[in-house]
Every structure is written in structure tokens, then in C-alpha cells.
Motif scaffolding. Sequence first.
Motif, PDB file in Angstrom:
ATOM      1  N   GLN A   1       0.821  -1.212   0.000  1.00 46.05           N
ATOM      2  CA  GLN A   1       0.000   0.000   0.000  1.00 46.05           C
ATOM      3  C   GLN A   1       0.854   1.260   0.000  1.00 46.05           C
ATOM      4  O   GLN A   1       0.419   2.304  -0.476  1.00 46.05           O
TER       5      GLN A   1
ATOM      6  N   SER B   1       1.735   1.445  -3.720  1.00 42.91           N
ATOM      7  CA  SER B   1       0.578   1.816  -4.544  1.00 42.91           C
ATOM      8  C   SER B   1      -0.614   2.014  -3.608  1.00 42.91           C
ATOM      9  O   SER B   1      -1.166   1.037  -3.079  1.00 42.91           O
ATOM     10  N   THR B   2      -0.995   3.254  -3.404  1.00 41.94           N
ATOM     11  CA  THR B   2      -2.033   3.560  -2.418  1.00 41.94           C
ATOM     12  C   THR B   2      -3.380   2.930  -2.761  1.00 41.94           C
ATOM     13  O   THR B   2      -4.226   2.759  -1.886  1.00 41.94           O
ATOM     14  N   ARG B   3      -3.583   2.599  -4.010  1.00 44.51           N
ATOM     15  CA  ARG B   3      -4.870   2.017  -4.414  1.00 44.51           C
ATOM     16  C   ARG B   3      -4.932   0.506  -4.235  1.00 44.51           C
ATOM     17  O   ARG B   3      -6.008  -0.096  -4.345  1.00 44.51           O
ATOM     18  N   TRP B   4      -3.795  -0.110  -3.972  1.00 43.30           N
ATOM     19  CA  TRP B   4      -3.780  -1.572  -3.868  1.00 43.30           C
ATOM     20  C   TRP B   4      -4.470  -2.009  -2.583  1.00 43.30           C
ATOM     21  O   TRP B   4      -4.294  -1.408  -1.520  1.00 43.30           O
TER      22      TRP B   4
ATOM     23  N   ARG C   1       3.284  -2.080  -8.009  1.00 45.76           N
ATOM     24  CA  ARG C   1       3.045  -0.935  -8.899  1.00 45.76           C
ATOM     25  C   ARG C   1       2.750  -1.398 -10.326  1.00 45.76           C
ATOM     26  O   ARG C   1       1.992  -0.758 -11.046  1.00 45.76           O
TER      27      ARG C   1
END
Length: 818
Positions: free
Chosen positions: A323, A326-329, A361
Motif C-alpha cells: 500500500q 501503490s495507495t490504491r492496492w 506498482r
Amino acid sequence: VKLTDFGLATFLYQPALAEGEVLGTLHYMSPEQARGEKLDGRSDIFSLGATLYETLSGLPPFRGDSARAVMEQILAAQPAPLAGLPDAVWQTVRKCLAKRPDGRPQTAREVVASLGGPMPPEDRVSTAVLPPAAVDGHRGSSSLPAELTPFVGRKQELEEVTGILMDPETRLLTLTGAPGVGKTRLALHAAGACQTRFQDGVFWVDLSRVREPGAVASLTGEALGLLAQPTPGAATQVIEALRGMRPLVVWDNFEQVIGAAGFVQDLLQRAVSVTCAVTSRVPLDIPGEHTYEVRPMSVPPAPLSVEELTDHDSVALFVQRAQSASTRWQLTAGNASAVAELCSRLDGIPLCVELAAAQVRAMTPEEILTGVTEWMRIPPVLSRKHGERHGSLQAAIDWSYDLLSAEARTALAELSVFRGGFFREAAEAVTDGHATLELILALHAQSLLTAVQEGGRTRYGMLLAIREYAEQRREDLGVGHGEALSRRHAIYFCTLAEERKRHIRTASDRTAVNELGHEIDNCRKALEWALSHDEELCARLATALHPFWTRNGLWNESLAWAKHGLEAARRARLTVLESALLVDLASTSHDMGRLDVAAELAGNALNQYRDAGDRLGEVRALNLLGVVAHDLGERAEATSYHREALRLCQEQSDRVGEAMSLHNLGLIAQDGADRDSAWHLYSQALAIRRELGDRHGTAETLCNLGVMAQDVGDNVAAQSHYRECLATWQDVGNYAGTALALHNLGELAAAERDDARAVSLLTAALRTFRRLGSPLAADSEAFLRSVESRVGSRLFAQLAGQAERMSWEEVAQIAELR
């Protein structure tokens, strides 16, 4: 109280004691028994209280909790073996242990009567010297590096390790385990969690950048904030500084310098209140060592729900790092089984998990798992040597490396030439443009490089396991490629050191020294390579680094590299460099007290400079010869050298050398009681040094002017000079100078009968001198004793107790810096 090597345990105070009250039951132990090497277990023998304390030390009794704190400080300051106590002390103990004819303990009045008054001063146990601690705030402080990512999991391990460190019985804890298993992070977090137990601070020593066991003591001194002295060696200085203190010292990556285990053992034996911790792939194998194996993180035993998965540390770590990448994962029911299998395949080794998580990513967990699984089928080279867990780490790095572009692989391999990290411009220069910013950022994104912000710049580095891997890959680039890379590395840092040397004793002095401090490990590596590959480069770099070695008290390195550089210069017939290194060698020999050697070397250098017509070099040799002659008591000869140096400086417009010669001539005149000449010479030197922005030199001259003003009773001028010295030396990080200024200000306060201020300043000076291992500590102690004899023991003890508890900010306020 537990009786170990602390010296006389009778100093422990019983708060209930008051005049006329019974001291309490005294269980008899003969002096012969008490003089044993070690007494284990708890005992209330020698609970003699404040009356005995007063008698032995000449200090008044204390009351309440403050008294107990003072007793603990005195015990910390007196770590002498029981067997070393004077016979007069044991006679006093016998009298106090004696019971009345009816078998009951004596009262306080009876004890005082039996003792017949205080002991002679020469037989007292010294308690005037307070425990050493740095004025700059090291007492109770910490040198732990900041954790840049959250600490995940390890709850049980953290509790266990913290518990071991908090146990007073623990002297040495070694955290062992495979590479990448998380020893460093666990040790770092545990050390931070138990800081409250260690009143003198927690200090972290990173050994990842060194290979020589002899460097461990020096690095430990750096972490403690010690300014090394010419003698004795670094190990002795560190041990003496820590005697009587209660810190936690943590060494990381000790397996590289396992030969330094003897230093740790000596420290534990001689500094009996110090607790040590180590991370190492192998135990140190010394007495008293507690070994704790750091195992991989827990992995899911079978398919579990999303909520249940995160209860396992390896999965929780993967999720957190993914996370961050990649903050959206998100961990979902769809990818949960792949994540669980991935963590299991990687054996729960944190570094492996972090490398895999960095790929989210651009890849799904399923794709990451496929790649790792394929690599795990290939038997890694290192797995046969280090076992399956190291094989998992090797495979994980192999896989991460294989995902890189060809350019990024080359950059990673070439960047492993650095030691202690690098800045972007150094990377681009040393790799001949291969390591561009784009590639550096790509490697950082893959968790193959670390990044730390330092003064508005980013410094990159490698974890030890990654660097070891990258060094192997560098060998794949070919022998010629590797040699060219090492040459560029050595040339870059030689040029850097030479450029920074030109800023010594200018307004940019401190910046230049600090920048070299960042790169000193790279400079050491460059020296090692040049020693066997390029004699001119070795000689150039050796003399370029001389000011850095001496400014930071690294005399042994200064001496060793000056010798290596001198030999290299002679082999290559580089006369100019040979002369410079002769002066360097002479200067270091002088600092280490080898005056005859220094005089001979400086004389040889002077002859060579004269033959070559090098006037600036001549000045340097003449000034050094003058200093040596003055130290040898040859005042006339010293004056002749400095006058000749002054004439040459003025002819060559060498302002730095001119100021140095004027200062040295002023010192000779001052020692000869020629105050007018000294004042005139110092004033000229001071004007030039202020003009040049030479803050170190300015403070030196101001200090001597302050002494002269004090000698003639002009305390106002003396105080002004000392305050400016103190502000300057504190700002440039000169601890020895800081202590000297504090001492001088304390002397002035004592002369003016400002006792509270005098004790505060002299105590702060004493603490720092003792922390540095400086012989000037004796002067501060002597002045404290003179204040004590004038104000009386009771008031002095109160003032000393207050002074010992002062922070640097409070000391600075008393010195009127703020």
C-alpha cells in the motif's frame, strides 16, 4: 543492594535515619569476605546510612529521595572493585559493624563517637567527581536512527527482546538470524521501547560500512559523541567514558567485525553499568552473552479469510509495504491466496517480502508469485553455503534483479562500489553517467536502494544484503570494468577531499569538515584501493584527509595513512607530496606526544621544502617546528622558527600562516610574562582570523586573551572573551573547546564568589572533560574542591547535586549565551 564490583556499598542511605535513631540490624561480614572479586545476591550488610557516608567522604548527610539519587550517582562514579578500598575505610567499617555489649546495634551517636571524627582527606573515598556526561545533551538522549517505515508485527518478539534488555541482569544480548530476517529493525524498535531504563541514553552504532575490527571502538566513540584524544587508544577512551554510566549501546551488523568481540568483552568487564546489544549472523561467544534467534515472520499455514490472513506478520508486512508502493492496492478475496502463498514461498523473510511487495506498482500478486516460484526452482549459489533461508533471500533478490532493465542492472552493480551511501552527483560521476537519476529512482522504487533526506539533499544507500549481492553482480561486468569503476571512485573522492581541504580555517570550515564526514567511508575505500593500485592517488588522498583525521581525533588513522602515503610518494618519487606527508606525520606525532619524532620529521620536511623553493611549505614546517620546540621548553629556538615563518608568510601574502605565526609568538611571549608583546601579537592574529572567517583560530586566540585579562584582574574582558569562545566552539562542535571555555568561566565565577554559578559551570566542564578522557578534568576537579573547602561540604553538596541535573540549555543560560 546487589553487590558486584561497585565499590563500597555502605554509601546507600537509609531515609529513616535521624540523629539518635538506631541504624538498623547489621549482619556481619568480615572484610576478608567482602574483598572477594564478586558478591552475588541481595544483602543488607553495610546498611550504615548517612553517618558513615558523611564520615568516609567528608560530605554532610542527605535526606529524602534526592539523597537516594545522589547515592546512585556516587556509586555510578565509583566502579572500583571492593578489594581496592583503602585500609582506613575497612577500619571504619569494622567500627560501624561493632555491636554494643548487649548485642544490639549501635545508635548514630555511638557510631559517631566510635569513629572519632571524619577521616583524613587522603583516605576518603572521592565523591567530588560526578559521573561523566556530555554537556551537549547526550545524558538521557538517544542516537537511534529514525524509522522511515512503520514497524509491522513482531509483537511477541518485541516483548521478549525488550524484556531481556530491561532485565538488570542482562549485560549483552545478541540477536542472531539469517540475512534479511529483520534483526536490525527488531533491535532498533526494542532499543527505542526501553529507553526509560537507560538514564544515560541509547546509542546506535552502524557497522555495515566497515570491515576492520579496529574501527568498532572509533565508531562507538562517534555514536557517543566523544571527541577522540591522541592517547590512549579509542577502545580505552570509550571504556573510560562509559565507566559509571548506565547506557544501552547497540552494534548493528557485527558479523563483519567479529574480531572486535574482545573490545565488547573488555567494555562489559570494566564499565559495569553498561548494557550492550548486538545484531549478528553469528554469536560473539563471550561470557555473559544472551543469544536470541530472530526467526522469519509467521506465514499462513493454510488458505484463510482476508481478516485472518493479516493476523500473520508476513502478510501484514506485505500489505503495508504494498500500500506504500501503490495507495490504491488492497488485499482482497481475489488476491488473498496468492499473497499467502507468496509469503510462504519467501519463508516469511521480511526483506524478501518487502522486495516482492514493491512490485505491486506494475504486477498483480499472482504475477509476482509466478515469477518468484520460477526463480525458487533454480538452486541459488548461496543456498549451499548459508542454508535454505539465505537461499530464499538470494532467489528473491535474483528475481527482483531480473525484473530490472539492463541499464538498471548495470547501475545497481556499479553503485555497490560506494560505502556509507552516496549523493546523486557522486553516483553519476563515478559510474560515468550509467546511474542516472531516473535509474536511481527506479532502483529505489524496487526497494533496492534506500533514501534519506539530509539537509535538503537525498542520500542513497544499500542494505548490506543487497550490496553483497550487487558486488557479486559487479564481478560479472568484467575485471577491466570493475577496475575502471574503482579508479573513478578513488579519483572522485580524492578530488573532493582536496577541494574541501582548501576550505579549512575559512568561513566554510565547518561545512567542509561535515561534508567529508558524510563521505569518510568512501574515502577509506578509495585509500584502500589506491594503496595497491595507484601510488600518486594514495599519497594525494592521504595528505588531503589529514585535517579531517585530526579535527575528528582519528589520530591512529592519520598516522597509518600518512605512513602509507609517505611510502607511496617515495616509491613514486613525488617530492612535493613526500614533504607534505612528512609534515602530516610530524603533526600527528606531536599530537600524540612523540615530540622528538615530530621534530625530526618536521626538520626533514623543512629541508626538502627549502631545496624545492616551496615557501608556503616552508612556513608549515617552520610553524610546526616552533610548536614542538616550545613544548620541549626551547623558547628561544621556538621564537626563531615562528619569526622566520612570519617573515615568509608576509612575503607570500599567506594570511592563514601569518595569523598562526602571530598567535604562536604571542603564546611564547605570554609564557615569558611579556604581557605587552603577547597582547599585541594576539590582537594582530585575532584581526586576521576574524577577517578570514577562521572561527576555530578566532576562538583559540580569544581564549588566550581571556586568560591574560583574567591574570591582570580584568574579569569583565575575560568573561567577554570566554563567552565568545564558548559560543564559537559550541557552534562548530568542538567539545574540548566547549569544556575549556566552561571551565574558564567557572574560574571567574569562583573568583567573584558566585558559588552556585561556579559549581554549575565547573561541573559541566568536568563532565565533558571526563567524557572526552581529557587530563584537564583534574583542573576542574581541583577548582570544585577549592569551592567546597570555602563554602563547606553541606552547601557544596547541594550545589553539586543541582549542577549534575542540569541540561545543556540550563548550563548555557548560566553562561549567559542565551
